[in-house]
Design an enzyme around this catalytic site. Structure first.
Site, mmCIF file in Angstrom:
data_model
loop_
_atom_site.group_PDB
_atom_site.id
_atom_site.type_symbol
_atom_site.label_atom_id
_atom_site.label_comp_id
_atom_site.label_asym_id
_atom_site.label_seq_id
_atom_site.Cartn_x
_atom_site.Cartn_y
_atom_site.Cartn_z
ATOM 1 N N ILE A 462 0.827 -1.213 0.000
ATOM 2 C CA ILE A 462 0.000 0.000 0.000
ATOM 3 C C ILE A 462 0.861 1.263 0.000
ATOM 4 O O ILE A 462 0.361 2.359 -0.220
ATOM 5 C CB ILE A 462 -0.981 -0.047 1.188
ATOM 6 C CG1 ILE A 462 -1.791 -1.348 1.153
ATOM 7 C CG2 ILE A 462 -1.940 1.124 1.186
ATOM 8 C CD1 ILE A 462 -2.547 -1.624 -0.137
ATOM 9 N N SER A 464 3.752 2.451 2.414
ATOM 10 C CA SER A 464 4.812 2.662 3.400
ATOM 11 C C SER A 464 5.433 1.336 3.803
ATOM 12 O O SER A 464 4.763 0.308 3.847
ATOM 13 C CB SER A 464 4.258 3.382 4.630
ATOM 14 O OG SER A 464 3.206 2.654 5.197
ATOM 15 N N GLU A 515 8.059 5.475 1.494
ATOM 16 C CA GLU A 515 7.556 6.624 2.257
ATOM 17 C C GLU A 515 8.364 6.952 3.520
ATOM 18 O O GLU A 515 7.827 7.513 4.475
ATOM 19 C CB GLU A 515 6.070 6.435 2.613
ATOM 20 C CG GLU A 515 5.178 6.295 1.381
ATOM 21 C CD GLU A 515 3.685 6.093 1.712
ATOM 22 O OE1 GLU A 515 3.223 6.601 2.749
ATOM 23 O OE2 GLU A 515 2.990 5.455 0.907
ATOM 24 N N CYS A 547 -1.268 7.620 17.456
ATOM 25 C CA CYS A 547 -1.684 9.021 17.443
ATOM 26 C C CYS A 547 -1.337 9.644 16.103
ATOM 27 O O CYS A 547 -0.422 9.193 15.428
ATOM 28 C CB CYS A 547 -0.928 9.824 18.481
ATOM 29 S SG CYS A 547 -0.978 9.112 20.094
ATOM 30 N N TRP A 592 -8.130 14.425 7.749
ATOM 31 C CA TRP A 592 -7.119 14.239 8.789
ATOM 32 C C TRP A 592 -6.397 15.526 9.141
ATOM 33 O O TRP A 592 -5.342 15.515 9.760
ATOM 34 C CB TRP A 592 -6.147 13.125 8.387
ATOM 35 C CG TRP A 592 -6.829 11.796 8.316
ATOM 36 C CD1 TRP A 592 -8.117 11.511 8.697
ATOM 37 C CD2 TRP A 592 -6.288 10.560 7.844
ATOM 38 N NE1 TRP A 592 -8.401 10.189 8.489
ATOM 39 C CE2 TRP A 592 -7.303 9.580 7.963
ATOM 40 C CE3 TRP A 592 -5.048 10.188 7.336
ATOM 41 C CZ2 TRP A 592 -7.098 8.248 7.584
ATOM 42 C CZ3 TRP A 592 -4.849 8.859 6.959
ATOM 43 C CH2 TRP A 592 -5.865 7.904 7.095
ATOM 44 N N HIS A 725 -2.850 -4.410 11.010
ATOM 45 C CA HIS A 725 -3.127 -3.693 12.257
ATOM 46 C C HIS A 725 -2.712 -4.490 13.481
ATOM 47 O O HIS A 725 -2.931 -4.055 14.608
ATOM 48 C CB HIS A 725 -4.606 -3.327 12.345
ATOM 49 C CG HIS A 725 -5.020 -2.414 11.239
ATOM 50 N ND1 HIS A 725 -5.518 -2.882 10.043
ATOM 51 C CD2 HIS A 725 -4.969 -1.069 11.123
ATOM 52 C CE1 HIS A 725 -5.771 -1.855 9.254
ATOM 53 N NE2 HIS A 725 -5.443 -0.738 9.874
HETATM 54 N N1 GLN Z 1 0.188 4.948 1.339
HETATM 55 C C1 GLN Z 1 -0.118 4.991 2.728
HETATM 56 C C2 GLN Z 1 0.730 4.003 3.495
HETATM 57 O O1 GLN Z 1 1.041 2.984 2.962
HETATM 58 C C3 GLN Z 1 -1.562 4.670 2.962
HETATM 59 C C4 GLN Z 1 -1.903 4.638 4.411
HETATM 60 C C5 GLN Z 1 -3.375 4.758 4.682
HETATM 61 O O2 GLN Z 1 -4.181 4.670 3.807
HETATM 62 N N2 GLN Z 1 -3.739 4.956 5.913
HETATM 63 O O3 GLN Z 1 1.067 4.226 4.642
HETATM 64 ZN ZN ZN Z 2 -5.216 1.930 4.726
#
Ligand code: GLN
Ligand code: ZN
EC number: 2.1.1.14
Length: 796
Positions: A462, A464, A515, A547, A592, A725
């Site tokens: 995704i 990072s 990232e 956080c 956010w 998660h």
């Molecule tokens: N590109 C972001 C990552 O990989 C996406 C994170 C997210 O959607 N919360 O951290």
């Molecule tokens: Zn996500």
């Protein structure tokens, strides 16, 4: 039983994380094995003591129930689950003989362990806070087990303090729950209302014994469509909660705490008769009822009179618990005075708990001149509540200085440099329909297939990669000036090279640069665009120990120069696999951040979208073939009432399209969404018109596939098959099972294989192992599918 006096001023809750993220630090140390349970408990108690002294310093009293006892080690909904002993059956062995669980068990519910999935996490109303979803079935047991809370209250009572315990209310608890796996089809957790209410009665009795005069039951569930449709359930719940037994004595042995029922985040009940449900509760004997006067509508005069007639205190939620703008004290005082003239004098409060905003403003030293003066964080908001209560009691003259200062700040803000820029507003008002269109999706798919030559079931992440201590240390050092800018660039390049090499070794098909340069994805873009400011200490709890530090969007938005191109191009120069460009979408940047409230959100969203569109054009020109624009917050901002949703989705979807519609057909646009309740926004997701969408799905075991199949979704889709998660490593078999589930409902030619979300918060060991399982499972599935068919060629 005479009702204790309700305080004239109160807040519904306070940030729990600590001004220096004390709770986060203690939790992380505890989970890492460096702080035992007793140490964690004492760190938490110390934080609570600091909170109480701070609130006392600000002017709330610790002896009259005006300070909420809303402390939590992880999440208030999880606390309710534990207080009710409502353990899903897979956790049953964690319970002691009386059904209660210890601290280790509590964290197992939250984080899972090697054998068990944790409770699912989802967003709390339309906010960026995540709660742990209760799982309720026909056989779930309920018992009053709020020992932690009652012990706390009685210890404080022993020290001469009367705090106001806070619990998620019974109706909201069940509205937020989902049916436990294995419950009969059509089972609704609300069917267990009577049993849940019985347990709450026990909890209230125990709290009364512990010395609580007032208990706050949060019922924001009543502001949703489902809650409003079930007003009869709320009535039944509170009738039974307040009822006397057959002998005419109350269930509470003649003593129960008085109840405050709060309804933040919107309008409780039917919106044609705002607040009517509060009148019903008052008539049933609820001693104080609260309404959100910012997001919600003020109850009708009739209802207010009814509330007053039953001797119930009306608690006016007038200081916004969700934004950071200074309150318009003059307007608020007028509203409060009008309320006081309509019925009895209201108590002054916040609209919601203040845990959505940072602790205090006076520690911020880097906000631009002027901006700080327009703001109020939790402590300043507490002061605003107290000021308004004083103005209401003693008259405007008593708070003249504060009224004048608030008005002056508003005027200064309207005229502030950079707040309104003609050039920016000219661009948004000149937009044409073609600026939002990309052309036929199938033609695009064809052009992209030819350009990218990806295998079937392409694997990707995704965006990072784990943020190691070295990454954080380097970022902190360059901020402090102990690392030079060029050394930092060098460091980031090395990090990118390492991550690219790792991904090639693991065998992923579409790579990312990782990232490492971003602390928080929204903050990163905010720092690189004009119109935003970052705080230094403005941490807000997102879930558990996690956080974020939302930026403040206060002015018209522009992009002074390219932001991400250098990193993406460098990563691409190291590999023959495609590297995705990685951006955050306009809706998420708004969701956010703390966003200006002085112009329509749609205008602000389009300004951000135009800045991103420039960035996307630069990436494309640099040769980037795949660009991902994350919109994890698309659903989060979705209004709680269906009747408001179309208008929201129209501007939200438009802003995404405005950002992404400037590219060629052969450039593949991805998006990523962070949730699994897909059904309700599926047509909006379709409307985003992204070529590929990744989303969260592992925890809910790909429930989303059925929604997608039912909708006939036709573009690329990557339902997450690895739950990032939790630290748990999924086995290859487990991932293969999820891929199998996905393939039952979705066409293989459109399926992507990826984790649920970014890997930023994970460690390298578990990440690498999990990704290897993911790639192995995808390859096995690919082989199974393509026996006899040509497999696309990867670039390498
Ligand atoms: N590109 C972001 C990552 O990989 C996406 C994170 C997210 O959607 N919360 O951290
Ligand atoms: Zn996500």
């Amino acid at each position: 039983m005479s009702t204790p006096h309700f305080p004239a001023a109160t807040i519904l809750g306070y940030p729990r994380i600590g001004p220096n993220r004390e709770l986060k630090k203690a939790l992380d140390a505890h989970w890492a094995g460096n702080l035992d349970t007793a140490g964690l408990q004492s760190a938490s108690r110390e934080l609570q003591e600091n909170t109480i002294s701070r609130l006392t310093e600000l002017g709330l009293s610790a002896t009259d129930s005006s300070i909420p006892a809303d402390f939590s080690l992880y999440d208030q909904v999880l606390d309710a689950t534990v207080a009710l002993g409502a353990l899903p059956s897979r956790f049953a062995d964690l319970a002691g003989p009386d059904g209660s669980i210890d601290t280790a068990g509590y964290f197992t519910l939250a984080r899972g362990d090697a054998e068990r999935q944790p409770l699912e996490m989802t967003k709390w109303f339309d906010t960026n806070y995540h709660y742990l979803v209760p799982e309720i079935g026909p056989r779930t047991t309920f018992a009053p087990l709020a020992h932690a809370l009652t012990t706390l209250i009685s210890e404080h009572r022993g020290a001469g303090r009367t705090l106001r315990p806070v619990l998620v209310g019974p109706v909201t608890y069940l509205l937020l729950a989902k049916a436990e796996d294995g419950a009969p089809a059509g089972f609704d957790p609300l069917e267990r209302l009577d049993d849940v209410v019985a347990a709450y009665r026990g909890i209230l009795a125990a709290l009364a014994d512990a010395g609580a005069d007032w208990v706050q039951l949060d019922e924001p569930g009543l502001v949703t469509d489902r809650g409003a449709a079930h007003a009869d359930i709320a009535e039944r719940a509170y009738r039974s909660l307040l009822a006397a037994d057959d002998a005419g004595t109350s269930y509470y042995g003649g003593r129960r705490p008085a109840l405050l029922v709060t309804t933040g985040y919107g309008t409780a009940g039917d919106r044609d008769t705002p607040g009517e449900i509060l009148g019903v509760l008052a008539e049933l004997g609820v001693e104080a009822v609260h309404a959100d006067l910012q997001r919600g509508a003020q109850p009708q005069a009739e209802t207010l009179l009814r509330i007053g007639a039953f001797g119930t205190r009306f608690v006016a939620g007038i200081v916004d618990g969700r934004n950071i703008w200074r309150n318009d004290l003059s307007a608020s005082l007028t509203t409060l005075q009008t309320l006081a003239n309509t019925t009895t004098v209201p108590a002054v409060a916040t609209t919601t708990s203040l845990f959505h905003v940072p602790h205090r403003l006076d520690v911020e030293s880097s906000l631009p001149a002027g901006v700080a003066d327009w703001l109020a964080f939790a402590d300043e908001k507490t002061s605003e509540v107290l000021t308004l209560a004083r103005g209401l009691a003693e008259g405007a003259e008593a708070i003249r200085t504060q009224l004048e200062a608030a008005t002056a700040a508003r005027t200064a803000r309207a005229q502030g440099t950079g707040v309104h820029l003609d050039a920016v507003k000219a661009r948004t008002s000149a937009l044409a329909p073609t600026d939002f269109e990309r052309g036929d999706a199938d033609e695009r798919a064809q052009a992209q297939r030819e350009r990218l030559s990806l295998p079937l079931l392409p694997t990707t992440t995704i965006g990072s990669f784990p943020q190691t201590t070295e990454v954080r240390t380097a970022r902190a050092a360059v901020r402090k000036g102990t690392l030079s800018e060029s050394e930092y660039q060098q460091f980031l390049r090395a990090e990118i090279a390492r991550v690219i090499e790792l991904q090639e070794d693991i065998g992923l098909d579409v790579l990312v640069h990782g990232e490492a340069e971003r602390n928080d994805m929204v903050q990163y873009f905010a720092e690189n665009m004009d119109g935003f400011s970052a705080t230094e200490h403005g941490w807000v709890q997102s879930y558990g120990s996690r956080c974020t530090r939302p930026s403040i969007l206060w002015g018209d938005v522009t992009r002074p120069k390219a932001i991400t191109v250098e990193w993406t191009s460098y990563a691409q120069s190291l590999t023959a696999h495609p590297v995705k460009g990685m951006l955050t979408g306009p809706v998420t940047i708004l969701a956010w951040s703390f966003v200006r409230d002085d112009q329509p959100l749609a205008e602000t969203a389009n300004q951000v979208a135009l800045a991103l569109r420039e960035e996307i054009a630069d990436l494309e020109a640099a040769g980037t073939a795949i660009i991902q624009v994350d919109e994890p917050a698309l659903r989060e901002l979705l209004p709680l009432r269906a009747s408001d949703q179309d208008a929201y989705l129209a501007w939200a979807v438009s802003a995404f399209r405005l950002a992404t519609s400037g590219v060629r057909q052969a450039t593949q646009i991805h998006t990523h969404l962070c949730y699994s309740e897909f059904g309700e926004v599926i047509s909006a997701i379709d409307g985003l018109d992204a070529d590929v969408t990744s989303l969260e799905a592992a925890r809910s075991r790909l429930e989303v596939v059925a929604d997608l199949a039912g909708f006939g979704y036709r573009r690329g889709i990557g339902p997450g098959v690895y739950d990032i998660h939790s630290p748990r490593v999924p086995t290859e078999e487990e991932i293969a099972g999820l891929i199998g589930t996905a393939l039952q409902g979705l066409d293989a030619s459109r399926l992507w294989i990826n984790p649920d979300c970014g890997l930023k918060t994970r460690g390298y060991t578990e990440t690498e192992e999990s990704l290897r399982h993911l790639v192995a499972a995808a390859r096995a599935a690919r082989t199974g599918l393509t026996a006899g068919e040509p497999v696309g060629v990867t670039g390498a």
